[in-house]
Design a protein around this motif. Structure first.
Motif, PDB file in Angstrom:
ATOM      1  N   GLY A  82       0.811  -1.206   0.000  1.00 19.10           N
ATOM      2  CA  GLY A  82       0.000   0.000   0.000  1.00 19.10           C
ATOM      3  C   GLY A  82       0.852   1.267   0.000  1.00 19.10           C
ATOM      4  O   GLY A  82       0.353   2.354  -0.257  1.00 19.10           O
ATOM      5  N   PHE A  83       2.155   1.131   0.314  1.00 20.94           N
ATOM      6  CA  PHE A  83       3.078   2.264   0.239  1.00 20.94           C
ATOM      7  C   PHE A  83       3.957   2.092  -0.988  1.00 20.94           C
ATOM      8  O   PHE A  83       4.279   0.967  -1.370  1.00 20.94           O
ATOM      9  CB  PHE A  83       3.990   2.319   1.474  1.00 20.94           C
ATOM     10  N   VAL A  84       4.366   3.194  -1.569  1.00 22.11           N
ATOM     11  CA  VAL A  84       5.360   3.138  -2.633  1.00 22.11           C
ATOM     12  C   VAL A  84       6.713   2.945  -1.948  1.00 22.11           C
ATOM     13  O   VAL A  84       7.073   3.694  -1.037  1.00 22.11           O
ATOM     14  CB  VAL A  84       5.360   4.435  -3.477  1.00 22.11           C
ATOM     15  N   THR A  85       7.429   1.911  -2.356  1.00 21.88           N
ATOM     16  CA  THR A  85       8.745   1.637  -1.793  1.00 21.88           C
ATOM     17  C   THR A  85       9.748   1.403  -2.911  1.00 21.88           C
ATOM     18  O   THR A  85       9.378   1.100  -4.045  1.00 21.88           O
ATOM     19  CB  THR A  85       8.729   0.390  -0.878  1.00 21.88           C
ATOM     20  N   SER A  86      11.003   1.552  -2.567  1.00 20.98           N
ATOM     21  CA  SER A  86      12.088   1.152  -3.456  1.00 20.98           C
ATOM     22  C   SER A  86      13.137   0.488  -2.576  1.00 20.98           C
ATOM     23  O   SER A  86      12.876   0.236  -1.397  1.00 20.98           O
ATOM     24  CB  SER A  86      12.645   2.355  -4.217  1.00 20.98           C
ATOM     25  N   LYS A  87      14.291   0.227  -3.093  1.00 23.28           N
ATOM     26  CA  LYS A  87      15.288  -0.579  -2.391  1.00 23.28           C
ATOM     27  C   LYS A  87      15.473  -0.171  -0.919  1.00 23.28           C
ATOM     28  O   LYS A  87      15.480  -1.012  -0.050  1.00 23.28           O
ATOM     29  CB  LYS A  87      16.614  -0.515  -3.135  1.00 23.28           C
ATOM     30  N   GLY A  88      15.602   1.098  -0.624  1.00 18.55           N
ATOM     31  CA  GLY A  88      15.819   1.515   0.761  1.00 18.55           C
ATOM     32  C   GLY A  88      14.916   2.640   1.203  1.00 18.55           C
ATOM     33  O   GLY A  88      15.216   3.325   2.180  1.00 18.55           O
ATOM     34  N   ALA A  89      13.816   2.846   0.475  1.00 18.78           N
ATOM     35  CA  ALA A  89      12.971   4.017   0.728  1.00 18.78           C
ATOM     36  C   ALA A  89      11.494   3.661   0.822  1.00 18.78           C
ATOM     37  O   ALA A  89      11.021   2.748   0.156  1.00 18.78           O
ATOM     38  CB  ALA A  89      13.165   5.036  -0.396  1.00 18.78           C
ATOM     39  N   ILE A  90      10.804   4.443   1.656  1.00 18.12           N
ATOM     40  CA  ILE A  90       9.358   4.320   1.805  1.00 18.12           C
ATOM     41  C   ILE A  90       8.767   5.716   1.619  1.00 18.12           C
ATOM     42  O   ILE A  90       9.230   6.669   2.246  1.00 18.12           O
ATOM     43  CB  ILE A  90       8.991   3.797   3.216  1.00 18.12           C
ATOM     44  N   GLN A  91       7.762   5.823   0.760  1.00 16.18           N
ATOM     45  CA  GLN A  91       7.075   7.101   0.559  1.00 16.18           C
ATOM     46  C   GLN A  91       5.795   7.104   1.390  1.00 16.18           C
ATOM     47  O   GLN A  91       4.941   6.240   1.218  1.00 16.18           O
ATOM     48  CB  GLN A  91       6.727   7.298  -0.913  1.00 16.18           C
ATOM     49  N   ILE A  92       5.688   8.096   2.284  1.00 22.73           N
ATOM     50  CA  ILE A  92       4.495   8.241   3.111  1.00 22.73           C
ATOM     51  C   ILE A  92       3.786   9.513   2.669  1.00 22.73           C
ATOM     52  O   ILE A  92       4.292  10.610   2.914  1.00 22.73           O
ATOM     53  CB  ILE A  92       4.862   8.312   4.611  1.00 22.73           C
ATOM     54  N   PRO A  93       2.650   9.382   1.986  1.00 18.97           N
ATOM     55  CA  PRO A  93       1.947  10.577   1.495  1.00 18.97           C
ATOM     56  C   PRO A  93       1.602  11.524   2.648  1.00 18.97           C
ATOM     57  O   PRO A  93       1.294  11.086   3.755  1.00 18.97           O
ATOM     58  CB  PRO A  93       0.672  10.018   0.854  1.00 18.97           C
ATOM     59  N   TYR A  94       1.669  12.810   2.368  1.00 22.23           N
ATOM     60  CA  TYR A  94       1.360  13.812   3.398  1.00 22.23           C
ATOM     61  C   TYR A  94      -0.098  13.770   3.846  1.00 22.23           C
ATOM     62  O   TYR A  94      -0.409  14.179   4.949  1.00 22.23           O
ATOM     63  CB  TYR A  94       1.680  15.221   2.900  1.00 22.23           C
ATOM     64  N   ASP A  95      -0.974  13.268   2.985  1.00 25.63           N
ATOM     65  CA  ASP A  95      -2.406  13.328   3.312  1.00 25.63           C
ATOM     66  C   ASP A  95      -2.919  12.134   4.121  1.00 25.63           C
ATOM     67  O   ASP A  95      -4.115  11.977   4.297  1.00 25.63           O
ATOM     68  CB  ASP A  95      -3.235  13.509   2.043  1.00 25.63           C
TER      69      ASP A  95
END
Length: 124
Positions: A82-95
């Motif tokens: 449910g989150f956008v991830t890549s090798k070492g990153a997680i994107q947490i939407p501001y909303d």
């Protein structure tokens, strides 16, 4: 690359009050979770460090970036659906609300991993 901030406070000051609020929230979660870690600026981002940097976080245009290294993402791949991830990153939407328990769990995992790595090095 953006200029390197001289402090966490300077880094936060570069953003709008709404984004500063999210940055302060993740900082607070991490400070409580990693009380023995030192806050540093690394790769132009706020980070928490013990024997190594455990996690980084940064404000992006549309999300808060949380960077617990590759192992921190791969270890929690199911929980991160449910989150956008890549090798070492997680994107947490501001909303959306910050996933506090998940952030804490990942930080604790990274701290244990760093302690284990440090213990193995000292045995050599």
């Amino acid at each position: 690359m953006n200029p390197k901030p001289s402090s966490i406070e300077e880094y936060f000051s570069w953003f709008s009050p709404e984004i500063q609020s999210k940055l302060q929230e993740i900082r607070s979660i991490l400070k409580k979770t990693l009380p023995d870690a030192k806050e540093v600026i690394s790769y132009h981002m706020p980070a928490f460090k013990t024997s190594e940097v455990l996690v980084y976080y940064a404000a992006m245009k549309n999300h808060l970036g949380f960077y617990p290294t590759n192992s921190g993402v791969s270890e929690f791949k199911e929980e991160l659906k449910g989150f956008v991830t890549s090798k070492g990153a997680i994107q947490i939407p501001y909303d959306i609300p910050l996933p506090e328990k998940l952030i804490r769990d990942i930080a604790i995992f990274r701290q244990a991993e760093a302690e284990d790595r440090k213990a193995k090095k000292s045995k050599k």
